[in-house]
Design a protein around this motif. Structure first.
Motif, PDB file in Angstrom:
ATOM      1  N   GLN A 185       3.219-106.397  16.542  1.00  0.00           N
ATOM      2  CA  GLN A 185       2.728-107.772  16.652  1.00  0.00           C
ATOM      3  C   GLN A 185       2.901-108.407  15.277  1.00  0.00           C
ATOM      4  N   VAL A 186       3.720-109.436  15.200  1.00  0.00           N
ATOM      5  CA  VAL A 186       3.976-110.112  13.934  1.00  0.00           C
ATOM      6  C   VAL A 186       3.587-111.582  14.072  1.00  0.00           C
ATOM      7  N   THR A 187       2.743-112.035  13.157  1.00  0.00           N
ATOM      8  CA  THR A 187       2.243-113.411  13.188  1.00  0.00           C
ATOM      9  C   THR A 187       2.467-114.071  11.835  1.00  0.00           C
TER      10      THR A 187
ATOM     11  N   THR B   8      -8.783-104.684  26.444  1.00  0.00           N
ATOM     12  CA  THR B   8      -9.198-103.778  25.361  1.00  0.00           C
ATOM     13  C   THR B   8      -8.496-102.422  25.461  1.00  0.00           C
ATOM     14  N   THR B   9      -7.355-102.383  26.151  1.00  0.00           N
ATOM     15  CA  THR B   9      -6.673-101.106  26.366  1.00  0.00           C
ATOM     16  C   THR B   9      -5.837-100.663  25.177  1.00  0.00           C
ATOM     17  N   ALA B  10      -5.677-101.525  24.165  1.00  0.00           N
ATOM     18  CA  ALA B  10      -4.831-101.178  23.021  1.00  0.00           C
ATOM     19  C   ALA B  10      -5.670-100.899  21.780  1.00  0.00           C
ATOM     20  N   ARG B  11      -5.116-100.063  20.901  1.00  0.00           N
ATOM     21  CA  ARG B  11      -5.752 -99.750  19.629  1.00  0.00           C
ATOM     22  C   ARG B  11      -4.751 -99.992  18.502  1.00  0.00           C
ATOM     23  N   MET B  12      -5.231-100.587  17.419  1.00  0.00           N
ATOM     24  CA  MET B  12      -4.360-100.867  16.294  1.00  0.00           C
ATOM     25  C   MET B  12      -4.189 -99.609  15.445  1.00  0.00           C
ATOM     26  N   LEU B  13      -2.943 -99.236  15.180  1.00  0.00           N
ATOM     27  CA  LEU B  13      -2.652 -98.049  14.385  1.00  0.00           C
ATOM     28  C   LEU B  13      -2.507 -98.369  12.903  1.00  0.00           C
TER      29      LEU B  13
ATOM     30  N   GLY C  25       2.916-124.300   2.939  1.00  0.00           N
ATOM     31  CA  GLY C  25       2.512-122.977   2.473  1.00  0.00           C
ATOM     32  C   GLY C  25       1.137-122.987   1.838  1.00  0.00           C
ATOM     33  N   PRO C  26       0.677-121.830   1.386  1.00  0.00           N
ATOM     34  CA  PRO C  26       1.399-120.563   1.472  1.00  0.00           C
ATOM     35  C   PRO C  26       1.427-120.010   2.898  1.00  0.00           C
ATOM     36  N   LEU C  27       2.504-119.302   3.219  1.00  0.00           N
ATOM     37  CA  LEU C  27       2.635-118.696   4.538  1.00  0.00           C
ATOM     38  C   LEU C  27       2.095-117.266   4.486  1.00  0.00           C
ATOM     39  N   THR C  28       1.356-116.899   5.510  1.00  0.00           N
ATOM     40  CA  THR C  28       0.810-115.545   5.602  1.00  0.00           C
ATOM     41  C   THR C  28       1.496-114.809   6.744  1.00  0.00           C
ATOM     42  N   ILE C  29       2.095-113.679   6.419  1.00  0.00           N
ATOM     43  CA  ILE C  29       2.782-112.855   7.414  1.00  0.00           C
ATOM     44  C   ILE C  29       1.928-111.620   7.668  1.00  0.00           C
ATOM     45  N   GLU C  30       1.547-111.414   8.905  1.00  0.00           N
ATOM     46  CA  GLU C  30       0.740-110.242   9.262  1.00  0.00           C
ATOM     47  C   GLU C  30       1.482-109.422  10.306  1.00  0.00           C
ATOM     48  N   ALA C  31       1.638-108.140  10.034  1.00  0.00           N
ATOM     49  CA  ALA C  31       2.273-107.223  10.981  1.00  0.00           C
ATOM     50  C   ALA C  31       1.258-106.162  11.390  1.00  0.00           C
ATOM     51  N   ARG C  32       1.139-105.971  12.693  1.00  0.00           N
ATOM     52  CA  ARG C  32       0.231-104.959  13.229  1.00  0.00           C
ATOM     53  C   ARG C  32       0.993-104.045  14.178  1.00  0.00           C
ATOM     54  N   LEU C  33       0.662-102.768  14.138  1.00  0.00           N
ATOM     55  CA  LEU C  33       1.255-101.792  15.050  1.00  0.00           C
ATOM     56  C   LEU C  33       0.184-101.379  16.051  1.00  0.00           C
TER      57      LEU C  33
ATOM     58  N   ASP D 176      11.672-108.112   6.621  1.00  0.00           N
ATOM     59  CA  ASP D 176      11.805-106.795   7.235  1.00  0.00           C
ATOM     60  C   ASP D 176      10.428-106.172   7.446  1.00  0.00           C
ATOM     61  N   VAL D 177      10.257-105.537   8.601  1.00  0.00           N
ATOM     62  CA  VAL D 177       9.049-104.764   8.886  1.00  0.00           C
ATOM     63  C   VAL D 177       9.489-103.328   9.134  1.00  0.00           C
ATOM     64  N   VAL D 178       8.914-102.388   8.404  1.00  0.00           N
ATOM     65  CA  VAL D 178       9.276-100.977   8.540  1.00  0.00           C
ATOM     66  C   VAL D 178       8.105-100.217   9.143  1.00  0.00           C
ATOM     67  N   VAL D 179       8.385 -99.494  10.209  1.00  0.00           N
ATOM     68  CA  VAL D 179       7.387 -98.637  10.845  1.00  0.00           C
ATOM     69  C   VAL D 179       7.745 -97.192  10.521  1.00  0.00           C
ATOM     70  N   THR D 180       6.798 -96.472   9.935  1.00  0.00           N
ATOM     71  CA  THR D 180       7.027 -95.080   9.548  1.00  0.00           C
ATOM     72  C   THR D 180       6.184 -94.153  10.402  1.00  0.00           C
ATOM     73  N   ASN D 181       6.820 -93.128  10.958  1.00  0.00           N
ATOM     74  CA  ASN D 181       6.144 -92.135  11.778  1.00  0.00           C
ATOM     75  C   ASN D 181       5.768 -90.940  10.895  1.00  0.00           C
ATOM     76  N   LEU D 182       4.479 -90.691  10.731  1.00  0.00           N
ATOM     77  CA  LEU D 182       4.002 -89.586   9.906  1.00  0.00           C
ATOM     78  C   LEU D 182       3.661 -88.343  10.730  1.00  0.00           C
ATOM     79  N   ALA D 183       3.856 -88.445  12.053  1.00  0.00           N
ATOM     80  CA  ALA D 183       3.534 -87.319  12.933  1.00  0.00           C
ATOM     81  C   ALA D 183       4.714 -86.358  13.018  1.00  0.00           C
ATOM     82  N   GLY D 184       4.486 -85.205  13.592  1.00  0.00           N
ATOM     83  CA  GLY D 184       5.539 -84.215  13.765  1.00  0.00           C
ATOM     84  C   GLY D 184       6.208 -84.296  15.113  1.00  0.00           C
ATOM     85  N   HIS D 185       6.059 -85.442  15.780  1.00  0.00           N
ATOM     86  CA  HIS D 185       6.646 -85.652  17.105  1.00  0.00           C
ATOM     87  C   HIS D 185       6.969 -87.129  17.254  1.00  0.00           C
TER      88      HIS D 185
END
Length: 202
Positions: free
Chosen positions: A24-26, A188-193, A146-154, A1-10
């Motif tokens: 992006q999940v690798t 280069t139009t994207a930025r990692m959050l 293994g070991p398997l490495t799971i990387e999640a990027r927003l 499971d990957v959980v994305v949490t919004n900390l903004a007020g919008h």
């Protein structure tokens, strides 16, 4: 499971609907070889696997579960015109076919007015709630060592690929210049959050 949490007020992302956020999940094996990848950004500014970046008549749905690299969880607005065709034109848009931008805490998707409501299959996703979304990734790792490495990027992109490409049809100085600028910096139009990594033992 990957959980994305919004900390903004919008909503995330908010404001002009050309903006999008995606996962992006690798998964890599013990030797560093990629076993699974979803949501890679290409050199043109397109997200690999995104239906709308490939075809202006289609769009990537909201997912509760992702099993293949061709599936990407993208938080965005997708609009349609009076004829039912997808559009990025604000003057021709009459309705949303998808709005799964992550709502802020306290937001009730079942009572929100249509102007700010959730649209599309995220409406029925019980893991898509106020302030967060949970996506289940089911990855067949085969005989990977293994070991398997799971990387999640927003990632965040202020101008999505389709929003720039749809301007190609207009033969004006301003649109041609805009597309030229976009092409020059597309990769280069994207930025990692945010990002997180988890290692699974052999």
């Amino acid at each position: 499971d990957v959980v994305v949490t919004n900390l903004a007020g919008h909503k995330l992302p908010t404001a002009y609907p050309s903006r999008r956020v995606w996962l992006q999940v690798t998964v890599t094996d013990g030797t560093g070889q990629v076993v699974f990848a979803s949501g890679q950004l290409g050199a043109t500014g397109a997200i690999e696997g995104n239906e709308n970046d490939r075809d202006p008549l289609r769009y990537e749905p909201h997912y509760t579960e992702i099993r293949t690299p061709g599936q990407v969880q993208i938080y965005e607005v997708v609009m349609r015109n009076q004829a039912g065709a997808l559009t990025t034109g604000l003057l021709s848009a009459v309705a949303y076919v998808k709005d799964n931008r992550i709502a802020p805490r306290g937001f009730d998707k079942h009572t929100a007015p249509a102007e700010v409501a959730v649209h599309g299959s995220a409406t029925d996703d019980s893991d898509f709630g106020p302030g967060e979304d949970r996506v289940n990734y089911v990855v067949d790792v085969g005989d990977a060592s293994g070991p398997l490495t799971i990387e999640a990027r927003l990632w965040y992109q202020p101008i999505g690929f389709r929003w720039a490409r749809n301007l190609d049809a207009y033969d004006t100085f301003e649109t041609k210049r805009f597309v030229r600028y976009y092409d020059a910096m597309a990769s280069t139009t994207a930025r990692m959050l945010a990002q997180t990594t988890r290692t699974v033992p052999p």
